[in-house]
Scaffold this motif. Structure first.
Motif, short mmCIF file in Angstrom:
data_model
loop_
_atom_site.label_atom_id
_atom_site.label_comp_id
_atom_site.label_asym_id
_atom_site.label_seq_id
_atom_site.Cartn_x
_atom_site.Cartn_y
_atom_site.Cartn_z
N UNK A 148 31.49 53.54 44.79
CA UNK A 148 32.03 52.22 45.10
C UNK A 148 33.05 51.80 44.04
N UNK A 149 34.15 51.21 44.51
CA UNK A 149 35.18 50.76 43.60
C UNK A 149 34.98 49.31 43.21
N UNK A 150 35.62 48.93 42.10
CA UNK A 150 35.55 47.55 41.64
C UNK A 150 36.97 47.01 41.49
N UNK A 151 37.23 45.87 42.16
CA UNK A 151 38.55 45.26 42.12
C UNK A 151 38.58 44.14 41.08
N UNK A 152 39.66 44.06 40.36
CA UNK A 152 39.86 42.97 39.41
C UNK A 152 40.19 41.69 40.18
N UNK A 153 39.58 40.58 39.78
CA UNK A 153 39.91 39.28 40.35
C UNK A 153 39.36 39.00 41.73
N UNK A 154 38.53 39.89 42.25
CA UNK A 154 38.07 39.77 43.64
C UNK A 154 37.41 38.42 43.90
N UNK A 155 37.90 37.69 44.88
CA UNK A 155 37.43 36.38 45.34
C UNK A 155 37.72 35.25 44.35
N UNK A 156 38.41 35.55 43.25
CA UNK A 156 38.80 34.50 42.32
C UNK A 156 40.00 33.74 42.86
N UNK A 157 40.15 32.50 42.40
CA UNK A 157 41.32 31.72 42.77
C UNK A 157 42.56 32.32 42.11
N UNK A 158 43.63 32.42 42.86
CA UNK A 158 44.87 32.97 42.32
C UNK A 158 45.45 32.01 41.29
#
Length: 315
Positions: A148-158
């Motif tokens: 499984x990969x991990x994304x930076x910033x996932x679901x955070x407010x831009x």
């Protein structure tokens, strides 16, 4: 960073795949009409759609090149067909469930011009349903034990802190730019995956060949996320799980291969089966089991790698 002048604009070939979803493809093409970058060609590969709606797109977008495959080649195969007809020094594969901002190409092209070692890059990706939230702002990579990969910033407010440009461990398959030099060095996208994880496998080959991957936060797109296949469809369940195991098999060796297999057998398989059964989701349960069976039927390389490792340990 070097600013682009008109004379600096290398040709960018933008390739997408349509499969029975002309309305979604239309949204992408309409957004591409508004981009400010001056040197592009747009190629749409119709992947043997059973409807004829894609023919309307040919009339609506006369400046777009349309290719028709007589068989469904999968996502990687469709993109590769388009790349084979592309003329650009830079090539961009993009999902048809994406819409782009007018200025999204300039930062990505500038990054390639300023970083000759760059092989692949992806922009900042926001959720189409919640465009203030981030889907992708770079990645720390795939866990070799779980796949499984991990994304930076996932679901955070831009916000501004995600507008940086930096090396990343993985690009995002929804939108990735590659150099022609990369393709000439390592080849096209691996088509064995059909759907999902093909970009991750390609990224690993990219890094092994000495190229670098970049996240370009000053470039922005929105993504409907599973808009093409459905967020909870058996098709996604089948190919996501089949491809995840295939990625582990192709990119893990020795102890990592053994432990990742154990993790999948003891944790992932029971967890997924229990989830589908509790929710009485027989369609996704059958798709998940079918994905596992595929690996037993096509697992000679996997089994050989495991036997080789155990033989070495025994000695």
């Amino acid at each position: 960073m070097k600013e682009l002048k008109t004379t600096d604009y290398p040709l960018v070939s933008i390739v997408t795949v349509n499969y029975n979803n002309a309305d979604m493809t239309r949204g992408l093409l309409q957004s591409l009409r508004n981009i400010t970058y001056q040197a592009t060609e747009v190629i749409v590969v119709d992947n043997a759609s059973s409807d004829n709606a894609y023919k309307d797109l040919i009339i609506e977008f006369p400046d777009t090149k349309f290719l028709r495959s007589n068989t469904n080649l999968g996502y990687a195969g469709g993109i590769n067909l388009g790349f084979g007809h592309a003329q650009g020094d830079l090539l961009l594969s993009i999902n048809n469930d994406v819409e782009v901002s007018p200025f999204f190409l300039e930062p990505m092209v500038s990054m390639f011009l300023n970083n000759p070692e760059a092989g692949m890059a992806s922009p900042k990706i926001l959720f189409d349903s919640e465009p203030q939230r981030i889907q992708y702002a770079g990645s720390t990579g795939i866990n070799p034990w779980t796949g499984r990969g991990k994304k930076v910033g996932y679901m955070n407010l831009d916000c501004d802190k995600y507008d940086y440009i930096a090396e990343t461990s993985l690009v995002h398959g929804a939108c990735m730019m590659v150099s022609r030099q990369l393709i000439e060095t390592i080849g096209l996208i691996p088509e064995e995956y059909f759907l999902y994880y093909e970009e991750h496998d390609w990224a690993e080959s990219t890094k092994r060949a000495g190229f670098k991957l970049y996240y370009v936060g000053s470039s922005v797109i929105t993504h409907k996320a599973s808009g093409s296949v459905g967020a909870n469809s058996p098709l996604k369940t089948y190919y996501m799980n089949r491809s995840r195991l295939m990625f582990i098999r192709r990119n893990s060796t020795g102890l990592k291969l053994i432990t990742s297999t154990i993790f999948y057998v003891l944790l992932a398989i029971p967890k997924n089966c229990l989830f589908f059964l509790i929710n009485r989701d027989t369609s996704n349960f059958k798709a998940f089991i079918k994905a596992l069976i595929w690996h037993f039927d096509n697992g000679s390389v996997w089994n050989r790698k495991i036997r080789t490792y155990y033989s070495a340990v025994a000695k």
